[in-house]
Design a protein around this motif. Structure first.
Motif, PDB file in Angstrom:
ATOM      1  N   PHE A 243     102.438 -28.850 -14.289  1.00 15.47           N
ATOM      2  CA  PHE A 243     102.519 -29.276 -12.899  1.00 15.47           C
ATOM      3  C   PHE A 243     103.929 -29.181 -12.307  1.00 15.47           C
ATOM      4  N   GLU A 244     104.929 -28.919 -13.116  1.00 12.83           N
ATOM      5  CA  GLU A 244     106.300 -28.864 -12.615  1.00 12.83           C
ATOM      6  C   GLU A 244     106.455 -27.868 -11.469  1.00 12.83           C
ATOM      7  N   GLU A 245     105.740 -26.756 -11.523  1.00 16.40           N
ATOM      8  CA  GLU A 245     105.914 -25.702 -10.524  1.00 16.40           C
ATOM      9  C   GLU A 245     105.406 -26.095  -9.141  1.00 16.40           C
ATOM     10  N   PHE A 246     104.607 -27.175  -9.050  1.00 16.33           N
ATOM     11  CA  PHE A 246     103.996 -27.527  -7.767  1.00 16.33           C
ATOM     12  C   PHE A 246     104.834 -28.523  -6.955  1.00 16.33           C
ATOM     13  N   ASP A 247     105.994 -28.895  -7.456  1.00 16.87           N
ATOM     14  CA  ASP A 247     106.908 -29.788  -6.733  1.00 16.87           C
ATOM     15  C   ASP A 247     106.197 -31.050  -6.254  1.00 16.87           C
ATOM     16  N   LEU A 248     105.555 -31.752  -7.187  1.00 15.90           N
ATOM     17  CA  LEU A 248     104.809 -32.964  -6.871  1.00 15.90           C
ATOM     18  C   LEU A 248     105.749 -34.138  -6.619  1.00 15.90           C
ATOM     19  N   THR A 249     105.320 -35.041  -5.755  1.00 14.75           N
ATOM     20  CA  THR A 249     106.088 -36.267  -5.518  1.00 14.75           C
ATOM     21  C   THR A 249     106.049 -37.161  -6.746  1.00 14.75           C
ATOM     22  N   TRP A 250     104.882 -37.228  -7.407  1.00 17.83           N
ATOM     23  CA  TRP A 250     104.784 -37.923  -8.690  1.00 17.83           C
ATOM     24  C   TRP A 250     103.511 -37.525  -9.434  1.00 17.83           C
ATOM     25  N   ILE A 251     103.515 -37.801 -10.737  1.00 14.98           N
ATOM     26  CA  ILE A 251     102.325 -37.723 -11.584  1.00 14.98           C
ATOM     27  C   ILE A 251     102.012 -39.156 -11.998  1.00 14.98           C
ATOM     28  N   GLU A 252     100.793 -39.603 -11.668  1.00 19.61           N
ATOM     29  CA  GLU A 252     100.442 -41.015 -11.825  1.00 19.61           C
ATOM     30  C   GLU A 252      99.583 -41.258 -13.063  1.00 19.61           C
ATOM     31  N   GLU A 253      99.918 -42.308 -13.782  1.00 16.04           N
ATOM     32  CA  GLU A 253      99.168 -42.758 -14.960  1.00 16.04           C
ATOM     33  C   GLU A 253      98.759 -41.609 -15.886  1.00 16.04           C
ATOM     34  N   PRO A 254      99.703 -40.819 -16.352  1.00 16.35           N
ATOM     35  CA  PRO A 254      99.347 -39.771 -17.308  1.00 16.35           C
ATOM     36  C   PRO A 254      98.911 -40.328 -18.660  1.00 16.35           C
ATOM     37  N   LEU A 255      99.306 -41.567 -18.968  1.00 13.55           N
ATOM     38  CA  LEU A 255      99.018 -42.195 -20.259  1.00 13.55           C
ATOM     39  C   LEU A 255      98.346 -43.544 -20.056  1.00 13.55           C
ATOM     40  N   ASP A 256      97.942 -44.166 -21.151  1.00 11.54           N
ATOM     41  CA  ASP A 256      97.427 -45.520 -21.093  1.00 11.54           C
ATOM     42  C   ASP A 256      98.422 -46.425 -20.362  1.00 11.54           C
ATOM     43  N   ALA A 257      97.891 -47.322 -19.539  1.00 11.11           N
ATOM     44  CA  ALA A 257      98.743 -48.156 -18.686  1.00 11.11           C
ATOM     45  C   ALA A 257      99.770 -48.963 -19.470  1.00 11.11           C
ATOM     46  N   TYR A 258      99.469 -49.290 -20.733  1.00  9.48           N
ATOM     47  CA  TYR A 258     100.373 -50.123 -21.527  1.00  9.48           C
ATOM     48  C   TYR A 258     101.263 -49.310 -22.466  1.00  9.48           C
ATOM     49  N   ASP A 259     101.219 -47.995 -22.360  1.00 10.04           N
ATOM     50  CA  ASP A 259     102.123 -47.154 -23.145  1.00 10.04           C
ATOM     51  C   ASP A 259     103.427 -46.990 -22.372  1.00 10.04           C
ATOM     52  N   PHE A 260     104.187 -48.060 -22.310  1.00 15.41           N
ATOM     53  CA  PHE A 260     105.442 -48.038 -21.567  1.00 15.41           C
ATOM     54  C   PHE A 260     106.423 -47.026 -22.157  1.00 15.41           C
ATOM     55  N   GLU A 261     106.488 -46.968 -23.467  1.00 17.98           N
ATOM     56  CA  GLU A 261     107.403 -46.048 -24.142  1.00 17.98           C
ATOM     57  C   GLU A 261     107.048 -44.594 -23.835  1.00 17.98           C
ATOM     58  N   GLY A 262     105.745 -44.271 -23.891  1.00 17.85           N
ATOM     59  CA  GLY A 262     105.316 -42.904 -23.613  1.00 17.85           C
ATOM     60  C   GLY A 262     105.628 -42.492 -22.184  1.00 17.85           C
ATOM     61  N   HIS A 263     105.370 -43.379 -21.230  1.00 19.53           N
ATOM     62  CA  HIS A 263     105.693 -43.075 -19.843  1.00 19.53           C
ATOM     63  C   HIS A 263     107.196 -42.877 -19.673  1.00 19.53           C
ATOM     64  N   ALA A 264     107.984 -43.687 -20.357  1.00 13.66           N
ATOM     65  CA  ALA A 264     109.437 -43.550 -20.274  1.00 13.66           C
ATOM     66  C   ALA A 264     109.889 -42.186 -20.795  1.00 13.66           C
ATOM     67  N   GLN A 265     109.268 -41.723 -21.860  1.00 12.18           N
ATOM     68  CA  GLN A 265     109.629 -40.421 -22.413  1.00 12.18           C
ATOM     69  C   GLN A 265     109.312 -39.297 -21.433  1.00 12.18           C
ATOM     70  N   LEU A 266     108.158 -39.378 -20.758  1.00 13.52           N
ATOM     71  CA  LEU A 266     107.803 -38.369 -19.768  1.00 13.52           C
ATOM     72  C   LEU A 266     108.758 -38.410 -18.572  1.00 13.52           C
ATOM     73  N   ALA A 267     109.106 -39.627 -18.136  1.00 16.06           N
ATOM     74  CA  ALA A 267     110.031 -39.768 -17.007  1.00 16.06           C
ATOM     75  C   ALA A 267     111.395 -39.166 -17.325  1.00 16.06           C
ATOM     76  N   GLU A 268     111.805 -39.280 -18.572  1.00 14.46           N
ATOM     77  CA  GLU A 268     113.097 -38.733 -18.992  1.00 14.46           C
ATOM     78  C   GLU A 268     113.029 -37.220 -19.161  1.00 14.46           C
ATOM     79  N   ARG A 269     111.886 -36.716 -19.580  1.00 15.97           N
ATOM     80  CA  ARG A 269     111.774 -35.303 -19.971  1.00 15.97           C
ATOM     81  C   ARG A 269     111.565 -34.362 -18.796  1.00 15.97           C
TER      82      ARG A 269
END
Length: 398
Positions: A243-269
């Protein structure tokens, strides 16, 4: 009599005549609770339905609290539940309501804590906090109405309108050709952004749909996607990369809502922002998300976290940590809260609740505008009354 003795006598007289804040002020006299079922014209499906975790959404349960005081002031608030839990919330709200009769409606924070501990044996998140929300929101509505101010102004508005995006036209059950028609209708109505549901078993279908909408909107129009927690970390990584090529404003809930660590990794990457938080049901859970660097956009939902009181705590922490804000659902409430956030936020537009209220919201040039009506600025319609399944009253009408 000396000066010292004179002063002592004067202070003693003042003390005898004066009353404390606890001895004065208004009092909650009456509460009306209602359980209302809002039917949806078309069953709604997102990724949770395609994976078999949930059934299509056909109705939404609302719990309304109408609070009246001895001095003639009133306020209204609501909580809601999708698919399940509405009757349970209503049952717990009926347990909580008597705890408010005779209380000072000004003491909103104290009353939130009181209601929280009244149900603490079931926990301090989930259904117990969501059942508090109708009361807490009604008390804030009452406070702003009494001041003759829109709630946004009472809170100290940063702006008089909020950029607004639409979700309801891009669900997975909607064929692509209809999605494209819905996108155009939304854009012509003055919407400021479009969000699509993703999370198909075949990622290629998601990419096809997103690419088609991006082509129709052009490169500059804000576009978001929402996976509704349906990917694991590997699938989420692949999808975010695609999805990077589509210049999205955000990607919402890609992971389980309580996977805070996983979401953090995606936000960093990835360059594309990560958004999550709508499923969290307390300030404490949101604090874990925010302090764990778990997203770029936080998406609290006032009815889900227990009302406006905990939502304001989330806003304060989010602003301190530099997070952007995009509240989930319930735009009738969240417009006022988003208008008071120091960082430019987004508001989610759902037309579903429109028939339930007598008043309409004002969308223009991609933004939802705060009206001049006091409080939250809405009242229940005759249609909402016809959808009411149960009511119960507490205290005495003033």
């Amino acid at each position: 009599m000396g000066a010292v003795e004179s002063n002592i006598v004067s202070y003693a007289k003042i003390g005898a005549d004066a009353r404390t804040a606890a001895e004065t002020g208004d009092r909650i006299a009456h509460i009306k609770l209602s359980l209302v079922f809002l039917p949806l014209a078309t069953p709604v499906s997102d990724a949770k339905v395609l994976t078999g975790r949930q059934k299509p959404l056909t109705e939404i349960a609302f719990i309304f609290a109408e609070i009246s005081t001895r001095d003639g002031h009133s306020g209204i608030g609501f909580g809601y539940s999708k698919r399940a839990g509405g009757p349970g919330m209503y049952a717990h709200a009926k347990e909580l309501a008597p705890h408010l009769i005779g209380e000072d409606p000004n003491d909103i924070s104290r009353l939130f804590t009181k209601l929280l501990w009244a149900g603490a044996s079931m926990g301090r998140s989930g259904l117990t906090t969501q059942a508090i929300a109708p009361f807490d929101i009604a008390l804030w509505d009452l406070k702003a109405r009494r001041a003759n101010l829109p709630l946004a102004k009472l809170l100290g508005a940063e702006r008089d309108s909020v950029q607004c995006y639409n979700t309801s036209g891009g669900y997975l059950h909607t064929p692509l050709d209809q999605v494209l028609k819905n996108v155009e209708i939304s854009r012509q109505s003055g919407i400021g952004g479009i969000k699509l549901k993703v999370g198909q078993p075949d990622l290629a279908i998601d990419i096809e749909r997103v690419a088609a909408v991006r082509k129709q909107l052009g490169n500059s129009f804000p576009l978001m996607v929402d996976a509704n927690q349906q990917w694991d970390r590997q699938k989420a990584t692949r999808a975010c990369r695609a999805f990077e090529e589509f210049d999205l404003t955000w990607i919402e809930e890609p992971l389980d809502a309580y996977d805070f660590e996983g979401h953090a990794q995606l936000a960093e990457r990835f360059d594309t922002a990560i958004a999550t938080g709508e499923m969290l049901t307390s300030f404490g859970e949101h604090a874990q998300l925010i302090m764990g660097e778990g997203s770029d956009f936080i998406q609290p939902d006032a009815p889900r976290v227990g009302g406006i009181t905990p939502f304001l705590q989330i806003m304060s922490l989010g602003a301190f940590k530099g997070r952007k804000l995009a509240p989930h659902f319930a735009m009738e409430i969240h417009l006022h809260l988003a208008a008071a956030y120091p960082i430019e936020p987004w508001l989610e537009h759902f037309e579903w609740l429109g028939p339930m209220f007598n008043e309409q919201m004002h969308l223009k040039d991609g933004r939802m505008h705060v009206s001049d009506r006091p409080g939250l600025g809405f009242s229940l319609s005759e249609q909402a009354l016809s959808w009411t399944a149960e009511t119960e009253e507490f205290g005495k009408k003033p």
